[in-house]
Motif scaffolding. Structure first.
Motif, PDB file in Angstrom:
ATOM      1  N   VAL A 119       0.878  -1.166   0.000  1.00  0.00           N
ATOM      2  CA  VAL A 119       0.000   0.000   0.000  1.00  0.00           C
ATOM      3  C   VAL A 119       0.913   1.213   0.000  1.00  0.00           C
ATOM      4  N   SER A 120       0.645   2.111  -0.937  1.00  0.00           N
ATOM      5  CA  SER A 120       1.573   3.220  -1.125  1.00  0.00           C
ATOM      6  C   SER A 120       0.997   4.545  -0.636  1.00  0.00           C
ATOM      7  N   ALA A 121       1.903   5.474  -0.395  1.00  0.00           N
ATOM      8  CA  ALA A 121       1.585   6.838   0.031  1.00  0.00           C
ATOM      9  C   ALA A 121       0.814   6.853   1.355  1.00  0.00           C
ATOM     10  N   ARG A 128      -4.176   6.065   3.082  1.00  0.00           N
ATOM     11  CA  ARG A 128      -3.277   6.328   1.960  1.00  0.00           C
ATOM     12  C   ARG A 128      -3.765   7.528   1.160  1.00  0.00           C
ATOM     13  N   GLY A 129      -2.813   8.242   0.611  1.00  0.00           N
ATOM     14  CA  GLY A 129      -3.137   9.400  -0.207  1.00  0.00           C
ATOM     15  C   GLY A 129      -3.652   8.954  -1.561  1.00  0.00           C
ATOM     16  N   ILE A 130      -4.691   9.624  -2.040  1.00  0.00           N
ATOM     17  CA  ILE A 130      -5.143   9.429  -3.423  1.00  0.00           C
ATOM     18  C   ILE A 130      -5.288  10.829  -3.991  1.00  0.00           C
ATOM     19  N   ASP A 131      -5.521  10.940  -5.284  1.00  0.00           N
ATOM     20  CA  ASP A 131      -5.701  12.263  -5.854  1.00  0.00           C
ATOM     21  C   ASP A 131      -6.875  12.960  -5.162  1.00  0.00           C
ATOM     22  N   GLY A 132      -6.614  14.115  -4.620  1.00  0.00           N
ATOM     23  CA  GLY A 132      -7.681  14.908  -4.032  1.00  0.00           C
ATOM     24  C   GLY A 132      -8.166  14.445  -2.671  1.00  0.00           C
ATOM     25  N   GLY A 133      -7.447  13.556  -2.000  1.00  0.00           N
ATOM     26  CA  GLY A 133      -7.882  13.151  -0.664  1.00  0.00           C
ATOM     27  C   GLY A 133      -7.176  11.925  -0.143  1.00  0.00           C
ATOM     28  N   HIS A 134      -7.904  11.105   0.620  1.00  0.00           N
ATOM     29  CA  HIS A 134      -7.288   9.884   1.137  1.00  0.00           C
ATOM     30  C   HIS A 134      -8.323   8.769   1.296  1.00  0.00           C
ATOM     31  N   GLU A 135      -7.845   7.545   1.452  1.00  0.00           N
ATOM     32  CA  GLU A 135      -8.688   6.383   1.704  1.00  0.00           C
ATOM     33  C   GLU A 135      -8.235   5.719   3.003  1.00  0.00           C
ATOM     34  N   VAL A 136      -9.198   5.154   3.715  1.00  0.00           N
ATOM     35  CA  VAL A 136      -8.882   4.368   4.909  1.00  0.00           C
ATOM     36  C   VAL A 136      -8.939   2.901   4.491  1.00  0.00           C
ATOM     37  N   ILE A 137      -7.891   2.166   4.848  1.00  0.00           N
ATOM     38  CA  ILE A 137      -7.735   0.806   4.351  1.00  0.00           C
ATOM     39  C   ILE A 137      -7.450  -0.156   5.494  1.00  0.00           C
ATOM     40  N   SER A 138      -7.986  -1.354   5.401  1.00  0.00           N
ATOM     41  CA  SER A 138      -7.563  -2.375   6.359  1.00  0.00           C
ATOM     42  C   SER A 138      -6.808  -3.457   5.604  1.00  0.00           C
ATOM     43  N   ILE A 139      -5.872  -4.060   6.267  1.00  0.00           N
ATOM     44  CA  ILE A 139      -5.006  -5.042   5.609  1.00  0.00           C
ATOM     45  C   ILE A 139      -4.514  -6.030   6.660  1.00  0.00           C
TER      46      ILE A 139
END
Lengths: 322, 249
Positions: free
Chosen positions: B141-143, B158-169
């Motif tokens: 998972v990057s950024a 993680r950073g995405i264009d224009g914001g971020h996502e919350v991720i579980s792994i």
């Protein structure tokens, strides 16, 4: 042989950067007597897909697999690698952004293909394949030879430009073979702004530093950015102080941008800041300190009080537009 | 849970960059070396997590590919709070070479969480983390701008264009970190520096790896034309120049 381009979309629309990537691939294809295949992953309408043809793509692979609606680095890697093999691609081109960098490095290993990131032009020689990239955070350029038969590059934004070259592309559905067990990234929550110009995609960026004195003075920065259809940014101390969000921080440890114009308002221009903005085509500096290092890299400069000068710039732009 | 941090040894960010041997070699004379800033933030975050999850995180190891000239930088990582260090005794040729050396080590001694900085500030490759994950067949998972571990459950931002996502792994995975992952890098204190001297720094001999790319030569950026100063009493002139001379408005 073909050149494969990862054609990234944002909410179903291709970014300006994607058209630049296809333009670049098209110029490279002319050099190598090859052709351009674009690969789109996610929900994109046919009319939008066809736009890739305006810049020289002769074939468009369209992947619409619901499991790929959010980014999983491994699943995207498998998809793009399968497309590259199917199209006999010997060059694969990615945008030099978060997604591009995250996947290009994995595919490099999967296809045993040499990778150069942050390329800013066509190869200076095709045999040996020699290409120039920024290094030492824009303080130098490196000439690098890729020794492997398949080559991967990520192209720096706004380094090449968009060139129209109409082709009539074939659109083909492409279904990659992915197992559910390949997907390990579970997206729980998405927080993003839409309908706003992305900082990394913006042609004009208006940026404020500590010289802006406080977050309450950002109205003029936002107004100028809006007026010029641009994005807002800030220096590191500003995001560290919490005046603006970290997502706006440009500089060596923040975002690296390359707009047509970068307005540095009340930014002294520390070397780390310049690393993030020195690729801008034009830098305009407004600072009360005539000795500020920002003036050494700026194309146009005004020595004076930014609070007084910004409103005057806004008025001058309004006058020009009317 | 065991955490591995990949660290790179880079010139201090204020270094003036020079080349020698007909611009083929980076001139190291007089250069101050530091832990690559993003790697240092990754290390800081790992230490913060260990402090708040004593039981869950048993060990933080740093790994570096380089010659013994990097040892002061590695000792600094130990002084900040890593428990153990590995140095693979080879000069880094390219990102693939580095990733492949680290992968060989991890295959023998596995880790649950591997963290890499998103790029290094010298050759700006942005690649080691992604390559390593593919070599190990781990998810990546990057950024990452946030990493939380609570009861062995992992939450990432993680950073995405224009914001971020919350991720579980789930572990094992490779996290590629950007700014924001930790507030500020830590400065080693006297106690840390003394303790670092006694911590293990294991030197491992490299495996034979063919690099994919070759750095041929370097160039300096062209000097900028001098800045055109505009009279602060005549701001209109700026917009006039941007419109008529630069043609960017």
């Amino acid at each position: 042989m073909s050149i494969l381009v990862f054609a990234e979309n944002w909410d179903g629309k291709f970014k300006k950067q994607t058209f630049e990537l296809v333009s670049y691939a098209n110029s490279l294809a002319k050099l190598l007597n090859s052709s351009v295949v674009a690969l789109s992953i996610g929900k994109v309408e046919d009319d939008e897909l066809k736009k890739l043809g305006n810049y020289g793509a002769t074939k468009i692979l369209n992947v619409s697999d619901n499991r790929l609606n959010t980014l999983d680095n491994k699943a995207f890697t498998i998809t793009i690698a399968q497309a590259a093999i199917k199209e006999n691609a010997n060059i694969i081109i990615f945008p030099h952004n978060i997604t591009g960098k995250a996947i290009a490095s994995r595919i490099s290993v999967r296809l045993k293909a040499g990778l150069v990131t942050g390329v800013n032009g066509l190869p200076t020689s095709t045999d040996p394949f020699t290409i120039v990239k920024k290094s030492f955070t824009s303080k130098a350029f490196a000439n690098i030879v890729i020794k492997t038969p398949v080559k991967i590059i990520t192209l720096f934004q706004n380094a090449f430009g968009i060139i129209e070259s109409p082709a009539s592309p074939v659109i083909e559905a492409f279904a990659p073979e992915i197992n559910d067990s390949d997907i390990k990234t579970i997206v729980k929550e998405v927080n993003k702004v839409t309908g706003k110009i992305l900082l990394t995609d913006a042609e004009i960026v208006v940026s404020g530093g500590r010289g802006m004195k406080g977050p309450e003075n950002w109205g003029a920065i936002e107004e100028l950015a809006k007026l010029l259809n641009g994005a807002t940014a800030c220096s590191r101390p500003v995001s560290d102080e919490g005046w603006r969000s970290h997502e706006e921080h440009v500089g060596q440890t923040g975002k690296i941008i390359a707009p047509n114009i970068y307005f540095a308002c009340g930014i002294s221009g520390a070397i780390q800041h310049l690393g993030g903005v020195s690729s801008s085509k034009y830098i305009v500096a407004i600072n009360k300190d005539p000795e500020a290092p920002i003036f050494e890299v700026a194309d146009y400069g005004i020595v004076g009080d930014v609070q007084k000068i910004l409103p005057e710039i806004i008025n001058a732009v309004k006058e020009l537009k009317s | 849970m065991k955490i591995l941090i990949c660290i790179s040894n880079v010139p201090d960010t204020t270094t003036k960059i020079k080349f020698t041997n007909n611009n083929t070699t980076f001139d190291v004379a007089g250069v101050q070396w530091i832990i690559n800033p993003w790697d240092e933030l990754a290390l800081t975050r790992a230490i913060e997590l260990k402090e708040t999850n004593a039981g869950t995180i048993e060990n933080i190891t740093v790994i570096h590919v380089g010659l013994n000239t990097s040892d002061p930088t590695i000792r600094k990582a130990l002084a900040i709070g890593a428990d153990k260090a590995i140095r693979i005794n080879a000069e880094a040729k390219d990102s693939y070479f580095v990733a492949a050396q680290i992968a060989e080590f991890v295959k023998k001694e596995p880790f649950d969480v591997i963290l890499c900085g998103i790029e290094s500030s010298d050759y700006n490759g942005f690649s080691v983390g992604g390559m390593l994950s593919e070599l190990l067949d781990y998810p990546s998972v990057s950024a990452l701008s946030s990493l939380e571990i609570a009861n062995a459950e992992i939450k990432l931002k993680r950073g995405i264009d224009g914001g971020h996502e919350v991720i579980s792994i789930v572990t094992p995975f490779v996290g590629i970190v950007q700014k924001g992952i930790a507030k500020e890098a830590r400065i080693p204190n006297m106690r840390g520096i003394m303790m670092a001297k006694a911590k293990p720094l294991q030197v491992v001999e490299p495996v034979l790896i063919d690099n994919f790319t070759e750095f041929v030569s370097f160039e300096y950026p062209k000097p900028k034309a001098t800045c055109k100063k505009i009279d602060p009493e005549n701001v209109k002139e700026l917009i006039n120049l941007l419109h008529n001379e630069a043609k960017v408005i």
